[in-house]
Design a protein around this motif. Structure first.
Motif, short mmCIF file in Angstrom:
data_model
loop_
_atom_site.label_atom_id
_atom_site.label_comp_id
_atom_site.label_asym_id
_atom_site.label_seq_id
_atom_site.Cartn_x
_atom_site.Cartn_y
_atom_site.Cartn_z
N ARG A 99 45.93 58.22 26.44
CA ARG A 99 47.44 59.27 26.54
C ARG A 99 47.33 59.63 24.92
O ARG A 99 48.29 60.69 24.74
CB ARG A 99 48.36 58.30 27.11
CG ARG A 99 48.15 58.54 28.71
CD ARG A 99 49.32 58.25 29.60
NE ARG A 99 49.57 56.65 29.22
CZ ARG A 99 49.16 55.29 30.44
NH1 ARG A 99 49.21 56.29 31.31
NH2 ARG A 99 49.50 54.42 29.45
N GLN A 101 46.28 60.26 22.58
CA GLN A 101 45.91 60.96 21.21
C GLN A 101 45.81 62.31 21.98
O GLN A 101 45.86 63.21 21.38
CB GLN A 101 43.91 61.14 22.05
CG GLN A 101 43.22 61.16 21.13
CD GLN A 101 41.45 60.86 20.87
OE1 GLN A 101 41.12 59.64 21.77
NE2 GLN A 101 40.65 61.96 20.79
N GLN A 102 45.78 62.30 23.43
CA GLN A 102 46.49 63.58 24.44
C GLN A 102 47.54 64.28 23.89
O GLN A 102 47.46 65.45 23.44
CB GLN A 102 46.00 63.29 25.40
CG GLN A 102 44.67 63.27 26.49
CD GLN A 102 44.38 62.75 27.80
OE1 GLN A 102 45.86 62.35 27.88
NE2 GLN A 102 43.27 62.40 28.07
N LEU A 103 48.51 63.20 24.03
CA LEU A 103 50.01 64.34 23.53
C LEU A 103 49.69 64.32 21.82
O LEU A 103 50.40 65.80 21.47
CB LEU A 103 50.96 62.54 22.90
CG LEU A 103 50.83 62.42 24.37
CD1 LEU A 103 52.15 61.30 24.48
CD2 LEU A 103 52.12 63.35 25.41
N GLU A 105 46.90 64.89 20.31
CA GLU A 105 46.03 66.80 20.58
C GLU A 105 47.56 68.24 20.91
O GLU A 105 46.87 69.52 20.24
CB GLU A 105 45.20 66.84 20.93
CG GLU A 105 44.49 65.53 20.56
CD GLU A 105 43.05 65.57 21.08
OE1 GLU A 105 42.49 66.06 22.64
OE2 GLU A 105 42.06 64.89 21.10
N GLU A 106 48.04 67.93 22.21
CA GLU A 106 49.30 68.75 22.53
C GLU A 106 49.94 69.07 21.42
O GLU A 106 50.46 70.27 21.64
CB GLU A 106 49.51 68.29 23.57
CG GLU A 106 48.64 68.22 24.84
CD GLU A 106 49.58 67.13 26.02
OE1 GLU A 106 50.72 67.46 26.21
OE2 GLU A 106 49.07 66.85 27.24
N GLU A 107 50.06 68.45 20.04
CA GLU A 107 51.44 68.55 19.54
C GLU A 107 50.59 69.12 17.93
O GLU A 107 51.03 70.18 17.85
CB GLU A 107 51.79 67.83 18.81
CG GLU A 107 52.84 66.74 19.78
CD GLU A 107 53.46 65.62 19.20
OE1 GLU A 107 53.20 65.60 18.08
OE2 GLU A 107 54.99 65.04 19.72
N GLU A 108 49.64 68.85 17.98
CA GLU A 108 48.51 69.76 17.08
C GLU A 108 48.60 71.27 17.48
O GLU A 108 48.57 72.56 16.63
CB GLU A 108 48.15 69.41 16.48
CG GLU A 108 47.38 68.35 15.99
CD GLU A 108 46.21 67.36 15.90
OE1 GLU A 108 45.14 67.50 16.62
OE2 GLU A 108 46.02 66.65 14.81
N GLU A 109 48.44 71.55 19.14
CA GLU A 109 47.94 73.70 18.88
C GLU A 109 49.13 74.04 18.86
O GLU A 109 50.10 73.84 18.93
CB GLU A 109 48.29 73.37 20.54
CG GLU A 109 45.85 72.17 20.73
CD GLU A 109 46.33 71.87 22.08
OE1 GLU A 109 46.96 72.72 23.28
OE2 GLU A 109 45.27 71.78 22.85
#
Length: 109
Positions: A99, A101-103, A105-109
């Motif tokens: 979770r 890691q997913q957060l 990755e979402e912030e980097e987008e």
């Protein structure tokens, strides 16, 4: 929890580094006499014997008399409780790390 129950608790029994070392030594062979186990520690037979008693009360060790000698054997079955506990938290942390890691990755987008 009273003292007798605490001594029989597998988690309490393995909390001590000396007892963990005794478990390791017993896992390396079918059985070992007290004098062989004692030779691995800088303490007397009585102290090692007390640690073995705690392991025995937790069901982790069995003993038998052979003449004047007491031989000890590991009973690893109670360690399943430890394995189950660690497994639960391993899954917990794996899920949380995923979770995170997913957060990230979402912030980097």
């Amino acid at each position: 929890m009273n003292e007798d129950n605490q001594l029989r608790d597998v988690f309490g029994a393995i909390a001590d580094p000396t007892r963990r070392q005794l478990i390791r030594l017993l896992a390396e062979s079918v059985e070992k006499p007290l004098h062989e186990l004692t030779s691995h520690f800088q303490m007397g037979r009585t102290a090692v014997s007390k640690h073995l008693t705690i392991l025995k009360e937790a069901g982790l060790v069995t003993d038998r008399k052979v003449g004047r000698e007491t031989r000890y054997r590991l009973n690893a079955a109670p360690l399943r409780e430890i394995q189950d506990w660690v497994s639960f938290y391993s899954k917990f942390w794996s899920a949380n790390m995923l979770r995170l890691q997913q957060l990230l990755e979402e912030e980097e987008e």
